[in-house]
Design an enzyme around this catalytic site. Sequence first.
Site, PDB file in Angstrom:
ATOM      1  N   GLU A  36       0.850  -1.193   0.000  1.00  0.00           N
ATOM      2  CA  GLU A  36       0.000   0.000   0.000  1.00  0.00           C
ATOM      3  C   GLU A  36       0.888   1.246   0.000  1.00  0.00           C
ATOM      4  O   GLU A  36       1.811   1.364   0.792  1.00  0.00           O
ATOM      5  CB  GLU A  36      -0.929  -0.010   1.229  1.00  0.00           C
ATOM      6  CG  GLU A  36      -1.727   1.258   1.425  1.00  0.00           C
ATOM      7  CD  GLU A  36      -2.565   1.676   0.221  1.00  0.00           C
ATOM      8  OE1 GLU A  36      -3.356   0.841  -0.282  1.00  0.00           O
ATOM      9  OE2 GLU A  36      -2.417   2.824  -0.234  1.00  0.00           O
ATOM     10  N   GLY A  42      -7.781   2.475   2.078  1.00  0.00           N
ATOM     11  CA  GLY A  42      -8.074   2.985   0.739  1.00  0.00           C
ATOM     12  C   GLY A  42      -9.070   4.121   0.692  1.00  0.00           C
ATOM     13  O   GLY A  42      -9.210   4.910   1.639  1.00  0.00           O
ATOM     14  N   GLY A 118       3.727  -0.008  -5.549  1.00  0.00           N
ATOM     15  CA  GLY A 118       3.971  -1.354  -6.059  1.00  0.00           C
ATOM     16  C   GLY A 118       3.855  -1.394  -7.573  1.00  0.00           C
ATOM     17  O   GLY A 118       2.954  -0.792  -8.149  1.00  0.00           O
ATOM     18  N   GLY A 184     -22.904  16.068 -11.911  1.00  0.00           N
ATOM     19  CA  GLY A 184     -23.023  14.614 -11.770  1.00  0.00           C
ATOM     20  C   GLY A 184     -23.925  14.290 -10.600  1.00  0.00           C
ATOM     21  O   GLY A 184     -23.614  14.628  -9.456  1.00  0.00           O
ATOM     22  N   GLU A 207     -27.023  17.369 -14.015  1.00  0.00           N
ATOM     23  CA  GLU A 207     -26.869  15.973 -14.446  1.00  0.00           C
ATOM     24  C   GLU A 207     -27.096  15.873 -15.956  1.00  0.00           C
ATOM     25  O   GLU A 207     -28.093  16.373 -16.468  1.00  0.00           O
ATOM     26  CB  GLU A 207     -27.870  15.084 -13.687  1.00  0.00           C
ATOM     27  CG  GLU A 207     -28.048  13.678 -14.230  1.00  0.00           C
ATOM     28  CD  GLU A 207     -26.758  12.854 -14.294  1.00  0.00           C
ATOM     29  OE1 GLU A 207     -26.024  12.805 -13.290  1.00  0.00           O
ATOM     30  OE2 GLU A 207     -26.496  12.262 -15.363  1.00  0.00           O
ATOM     31  N   ILE A 277     -18.555  12.985 -11.591  1.00  0.00           N
ATOM     32  CA  ILE A 277     -19.141  12.264 -12.732  1.00  0.00           C
ATOM     33  C   ILE A 277     -18.719  10.795 -12.775  1.00  0.00           C
ATOM     34  O   ILE A 277     -18.910  10.131 -13.783  1.00  0.00           O
ATOM     35  CB  ILE A 277     -18.765  12.949 -14.062  1.00  0.00           C
ATOM     36  CG1 ILE A 277     -17.244  13.036 -14.201  1.00  0.00           C
ATOM     37  CG2 ILE A 277     -19.383  14.328 -14.177  1.00  0.00           C
ATOM     38  CD1 ILE A 277     -16.805  13.138 -15.627  1.00  0.00           C
ATOM     39  N   GLY A 278     -18.161  10.318 -11.676  1.00  0.00           N
ATOM     40  CA  GLY A 278     -17.798   8.902 -11.630  1.00  0.00           C
ATOM     41  C   GLY A 278     -16.310   8.735 -11.400  1.00  0.00           C
ATOM     42  O   GLY A 278     -15.582   9.711 -11.177  1.00  0.00           O
ATOM     43  N   HIS A 452     -44.147  -3.900  15.276  1.00  0.00           N
ATOM     44  CA  HIS A 452     -44.806  -2.608  15.132  1.00  0.00           C
ATOM     45  C   HIS A 452     -44.496  -1.734  16.342  1.00  0.00           C
ATOM     46  O   HIS A 452     -44.475  -2.248  17.461  1.00  0.00           O
ATOM     47  CB  HIS A 452     -46.324  -2.826  15.044  1.00  0.00           C
ATOM     48  CG  HIS A 452     -47.093  -1.550  14.953  1.00  0.00           C
ATOM     49  ND1 HIS A 452     -47.112  -0.794  13.804  1.00  0.00           N
ATOM     50  CD2 HIS A 452     -47.848  -0.891  15.876  1.00  0.00           C
ATOM     51  CE1 HIS A 452     -47.861   0.277  14.016  1.00  0.00           C
ATOM     52  NE2 HIS A 452     -48.319   0.238  15.264  1.00  0.00           N
TER      53      HIS A 452
END
Length: 473
Positions: A36, A42, A118, A184, A207, A277-278, A452
């Site tokens: 890492e 991450g 790496g 986005g 969007e 946007i991803g 409930h």
Amino acid sequence: MSDDELRFDLLILGGGMSYVGAIRAAQLGMNVGLVERDRLGGTCLNRGCIPSKAMLETADFLHRVTEHGAEFGLTGTEGIGLDYPALARRRDAVVEKHVKGVEFLMKKNKITVMHGQGTLTGPTSVRVTGGESGQVQASATDLILATGSAPRGLPGLEIDGELIITSDEALRRETVPARVAIVGAGAIGVEWASLYRDLGAQVHLVEFADRIVPLEDADISKELARVFKKSGMNVYPGSTIVPESVERSKGGVHFAIASNDGGTRIETETDLIMVAIGRRPLTDGIGLEEIAGVELDRGYVKVDEFMRTGVPHLYAIGDIVPGFALAHVASHEAVVAVETIAGHDPAPVRMELMPRVTFCRPQIASVGMSEAEATAAGRAVKVGSFPFRALGKATIVGEVDGFAKLVADAETGVLLGAHIIGAAAGDLLPEPTLALLVEGTAAEIAMSVHAHPTLPEVLVEAALAVDGAAIHV
Ligand SMILES: Cc1cc2nc3c(=O)[nH]c(=O)nc-3n(C[C@H](O)[C@H](O)[C@H](O)COP(=O)(O)OP(=O)(O)OC[C@H]3O[C@@H](n4cnc5c(N)ncnc54)[C@H](O)[C@@H]3O)c2cc1C
């Protein structure tokens, strides 16, 4: 560490959600090395799920107290404000605690963590450089690639980290912008839009697709747009920020939002633009091009349902493989890869069973096929929806927007998909997820008695509605 070659049973390149697979491998008796270059955990732990949800929790808290406090019988709620540095400190403390937790688990399971960049030197060997572990050459019987993803850029909206940012830079800001445009309206975009709105910003949500959260069932998009607009957010589906119109100045960014059909154009200014946007898979620059036989599709590593790349002993998991880019998907894939390596007989990864939660307000949770996807797949379907508004617990909580919608096979009643928007939607998802796994029917969900008053009762009513038998309508 020395320049001598280290030898492992399993090497993992990238220490994000793959850490779960590393632990599973250690449990199965493997000697594991994990490489890492940054902090363990991450994106999810350091820049994604955990910090953003910690911030959303404050936003939700603030919303409940300021919007509903007086109605709930609290006094003094008018003066309640936001201490953003305190929010940031709490967020960072939550992240720190869990990064430390992963570090502890690595030690406890005797996993060798190699800190550095790496690069593959073969299908099952890695050279580690430039980190606190120094130069290391490591090899193993099997290797799992898990290098994750990074935000995608947009031509004309180049990230400068100040005026045009991604979710990464947003975490480093020390204030809430007064005005923000988010480009986005997928999961990350709507979460930040919701967060900034609840923290008091004026938000423009732009969007390109003709509806926000375009990967969700169309009814969910409609309801989210309704609630967002009701809360004062400016929502522009079917639109883009015109790249040539973007002018950066000291006070912010000036730009035009234009509809794709050319019908409308709005000139506006905000303190910053967030591009959401991803994400793109991080598979370049890791030596993968040197490994014969690995197939890439637009940067994603092609794998089978046991995460095998096609090159013997080389596996890939997480955001670098096709499918939902979600933390629990990555960790599940890591475990399946490890159990395959160990010669166990794990169930294959089935993307259609993966639950998805978007933590905007109201929350969105879905699993399986949308109504349109099921129909497009040639299935005759029957659908049942039930609004939170008619549920006692939702009224008690004070969050009545949204609904649960179940999509079932018209003939057998077998559940094909569940789509929930509303209070604690994510916490309601395990039940339909399990129903999909065991091929349960809507009638079985209705048959199973729900306590409930609880929010999961919305699923019973939606399941009854599949056969036109909802009670509280
Ligand atoms: C703002 C945001 C919010 C999110 N919220 C959620 C959520 O609520 N729920 C959810 O399920 N998912 C969420 N996600 C998605 C989730 O974070 C990812 O799907 C998940 O982190 C993917 O795990 P991974 O292990 O594939 O990749 P990553 O977590 O990105 O880990 C990859 C690791 O590999 C390391 N690395 C890369 N290349 C090298 C190299 N050459 N050498 C050494 N190390 C390397 C990186 O430093 C990184 O630590 C969110 C993402 C973002 C950006």
